[in-house]
Design a protein around this motif. Structure first.
Motif, short mmCIF file in Angstrom:
data_model
loop_
_atom_site.label_atom_id
_atom_site.label_comp_id
_atom_site.label_asym_id
_atom_site.label_seq_id
_atom_site.Cartn_x
_atom_site.Cartn_y
_atom_site.Cartn_z
N ILE A 30 0.83 -1.20 0.00
CA ILE A 30 0.00 0.00 0.00
C ILE A 30 0.87 1.25 0.00
CG2 ILE A 30 -1.60 1.37 1.42
CD1 ILE A 30 -2.90 -1.29 2.27
N ALA A 31 1.89 1.28 0.88
CA ALA A 31 2.78 2.44 0.96
C ALA A 31 3.52 2.66 -0.36
CB ALA A 31 3.78 2.26 2.10
N THR A 32 3.93 1.57 -0.99
CA THR A 32 4.64 1.67 -2.27
C THR A 32 3.73 2.22 -3.37
OG1 THR A 32 6.10 -0.17 -1.66
CG2 THR A 32 5.94 0.38 -4.01
N LEU A 33 2.52 1.70 -3.45
CA LEU A 33 1.57 2.19 -4.45
C LEU A 33 1.29 3.68 -4.26
CD1 LEU A 33 -0.99 -0.76 -4.65
CD2 LEU A 33 0.57 0.00 -6.45
N PHE A 34 1.13 4.08 -3.01
CA PHE A 34 0.88 5.49 -2.72
C PHE A 34 2.07 6.34 -3.17
CE2 PHE A 34 -0.19 9.30 -0.51
CZ PHE A 34 -1.55 9.25 -0.29
N ALA A 35 3.28 5.85 -2.86
CA ALA A 35 4.50 6.60 -3.20
C ALA A 35 4.71 6.69 -4.71
CB ALA A 35 5.71 5.94 -2.54
N ILE A 36 4.20 5.73 -5.46
CA ILE A 36 4.36 5.74 -6.92
C ILE A 36 3.31 6.63 -7.57
CG2 ILE A 36 4.11 4.32 -9.01
CD1 ILE A 36 5.39 2.02 -7.40
N VAL A 37 2.06 6.50 -7.15
CA VAL A 37 0.95 7.15 -7.85
C VAL A 37 0.75 8.61 -7.44
CG1 VAL A 37 -1.55 7.13 -8.19
CG2 VAL A 37 -0.25 4.99 -8.28
N TYR A 38 0.73 8.87 -6.13
CA TYR A 38 0.28 10.19 -5.68
C TYR A 38 1.24 11.35 -5.98
CZ TYR A 38 -4.24 8.98 -3.87
OH TYR A 38 -5.55 8.62 -3.78
N PRO A 39 2.56 11.15 -6.02
CA PRO A 39 3.40 12.29 -6.43
C PRO A 39 3.04 12.82 -7.81
CG PRO A 39 4.74 10.64 -5.35
CD PRO A 39 3.37 10.03 -5.52
N ARG A 40 2.65 11.95 -8.72
CA ARG A 40 2.23 12.39 -10.05
C ARG A 40 0.91 13.14 -10.00
NH1 ARG A 40 3.53 6.93 -13.61
NH2 ARG A 40 5.75 6.78 -13.02
N VAL A 41 0.01 12.65 -9.16
CA VAL A 41 -1.28 13.34 -8.99
C VAL A 41 -1.05 14.73 -8.42
CG1 VAL A 41 -3.50 13.30 -7.78
CG2 VAL A 41 -2.52 11.17 -8.67
N ILE A 42 -0.17 14.83 -7.43
CA ILE A 42 0.13 16.11 -6.81
C ILE A 42 0.74 17.07 -7.82
CG2 ILE A 42 1.67 17.23 -5.14
CD1 ILE A 42 1.18 14.77 -3.29
N ARG A 43 1.67 16.59 -8.62
CA ARG A 43 2.30 17.47 -9.62
C ARG A 43 1.27 17.95 -10.64
NH1 ARG A 43 6.76 13.92 -8.98
NH2 ARG A 43 6.06 12.60 -10.71
N ALA A 44 0.35 17.06 -11.04
CA ALA A 44 -0.69 17.47 -11.99
C ALA A 44 -1.59 18.55 -11.39
CB ALA A 44 -1.52 16.25 -12.41
N GLU A 45 -1.95 18.40 -10.13
CA GLU A 45 -2.80 19.39 -9.48
C GLU A 45 -2.06 20.72 -9.31
OE1 GLU A 45 -4.52 17.97 -5.88
OE2 GLU A 45 -5.86 16.57 -6.93
N GLU A 46 -0.77 20.64 -9.00
CA GLU A 46 -0.01 21.87 -8.81
C GLU A 46 0.19 22.61 -10.14
OE1 GLU A 46 3.53 21.12 -6.54
OE2 GLU A 46 2.37 21.16 -4.67
N THR A 47 0.27 21.88 -11.22
CA THR A 47 0.33 22.52 -12.53
C THR A 47 -0.94 23.33 -12.77
OG1 THR A 47 1.77 20.81 -13.44
CG2 THR A 47 0.51 22.12 -15.02
N HIS A 48 -2.07 22.75 -12.41
CA HIS A 48 -3.36 23.46 -12.55
C HIS A 48 -3.41 24.69 -11.65
CE1 HIS A 48 -7.64 24.23 -12.85
NE2 HIS A 48 -7.73 24.12 -11.53
N LEU A 49 -2.98 24.54 -10.40
CA LEU A 49 -3.01 25.66 -9.46
C LEU A 49 -2.09 26.79 -9.92
CD1 LEU A 49 -3.03 23.75 -6.05
CD2 LEU A 49 -4.89 25.10 -7.03
N ARG A 50 -0.96 26.42 -10.49
CA ARG A 50 -0.04 27.43 -10.99
C ARG A 50 -0.66 28.22 -12.14
NH1 ARG A 50 4.04 24.60 -10.57
NH2 ARG A 50 5.04 25.60 -8.77
N LYS A 51 -1.42 27.54 -12.98
CA LYS A 51 -2.10 28.23 -14.09
C LYS A 51 -3.18 29.17 -13.57
CE LYS A 51 -1.46 24.63 -17.61
NZ LYS A 51 -2.14 23.58 -18.42
N VAL A 52 -3.89 28.74 -12.53
CA VAL A 52 -5.00 29.53 -12.01
C VAL A 52 -4.50 30.71 -11.16
CG1 VAL A 52 -7.00 29.49 -10.46
CG2 VAL A 52 -6.60 27.59 -12.06
N HIS A 53 -3.49 30.46 -10.30
CA HIS A 53 -3.09 31.47 -9.32
C HIS A 53 -1.76 32.15 -9.63
CE1 HIS A 53 -6.43 30.32 -6.73
NE2 HIS A 53 -6.08 29.06 -6.87
N GLY A 54 -1.01 31.64 -10.59
CA GLY A 54 0.21 32.29 -11.05
C GLY A 54 1.24 32.52 -9.96
N ALA A 55 1.69 33.78 -9.85
CA ALA A 55 2.76 34.13 -8.92
C ALA A 55 2.38 33.86 -7.47
CB ALA A 55 3.14 35.60 -9.10
N SER A 56 1.10 33.96 -7.14
CA SER A 56 0.66 33.69 -5.76
C SER A 56 0.96 32.25 -5.38
CB SER A 56 -0.84 33.96 -5.61
OG SER A 56 -1.13 35.32 -5.83
#
Length: 201
Positions: free
Chosen positions: A108-134
């Motif tokens: 379970i820990a391994t699956l989380f470590a493999i999958v969720y960093p990519r999910v987090i990066r994808a979400e942060e890409t979206h947040l960067r587009k929406v909020h920019g410099a903030s």
């Protein structure tokens, strides 16, 4: 991966249900060989699930009603940019330990470590587009995943959206429900009501 990011809650629930189906016929290796290991694992697991449930409730108190409206940087979001995922990881490991299987916990820990960093990066890409410099300024001072507890900042008051908050309570409780189901399965195994087909260390 974008698909998982969008439907992560539903897919996580499906994975937990599949896990429960597998565990219907799995017996605790430690019950047969060293019961103390299994019992300690279960106690630690329940403790982690309690922490995860309270932590996710805390996060939801802040994020529900605000997620698509503004960039959150207070409460748990002042310590970690992804506190919901942090507490989810704690809860997922807790579920593995309640099953009394160290092998399953590691998986379970391994699956989380493999999958969720990519999910987090994808979400942060979206947040960067929406909020920019903030968002860039926020990312520069707040860790991505592991909380910096000393950085906690909370307001004296916070507006909660009760209806939306109530609708998200199930997101918090499913860790508890999964643990209860695992304990019930263990009890049915002990009484011989459910057969044990394999033993997972």
């Amino acid at each position: 991966m974008a698909l998982f990011a969008r439907y992560r809650i539903g897919m996580s629930r499906v994975l937990v249900l599949l896990l429960i189906v597998v565990l219907l016929f799995n017996g605790s290796y430690w019950d047969q060989n060293n019961w103390i290991v299994g019992d300690i694992a279960a106690v630690i697991g329940l403790t982690l699930i309690s922490i995860a449930s309270v932590g996710r409730l805390w996060c939801n108190l802040y994020i529900v009603g605000y997620k698509n409206r503004e960039l959150l940087s207070t409460g748990p979001y002042s310590m970690s940019r992804n506190p919901l995922y942090f507490f989810s990881a704690v809860g997922a490991v807790g579920i593995g330990l309640v099953s009394e299987s160290l092998l399953l916990t590691g998986l379970i820990a391994t699956l989380f470590a493999i999958v969720y960093p990519r999910v987090i990066r994808a979400e942060e890409t979206h947040l960067r587009k929406v909020h920019g410099a903030s968002f860039d300024a926020y990312a520069a001072r707040v860790p991505r995943f592991w909380p910096r507890w000393s950085a906690l900042q909370e307001p004296e008051q916070w507006t909660v959206y009760p209806r939306e908050f109530r609708n998200h309570l199930s997101d918090v409780l499913w860790f508890v429900w999964a643990a209860a189901m695992l304990l019930l399965i263990g009890s049915l195994h002990a009484r011989g009501i459910l057969p044990v087909l394999w033993w997972m260390p």
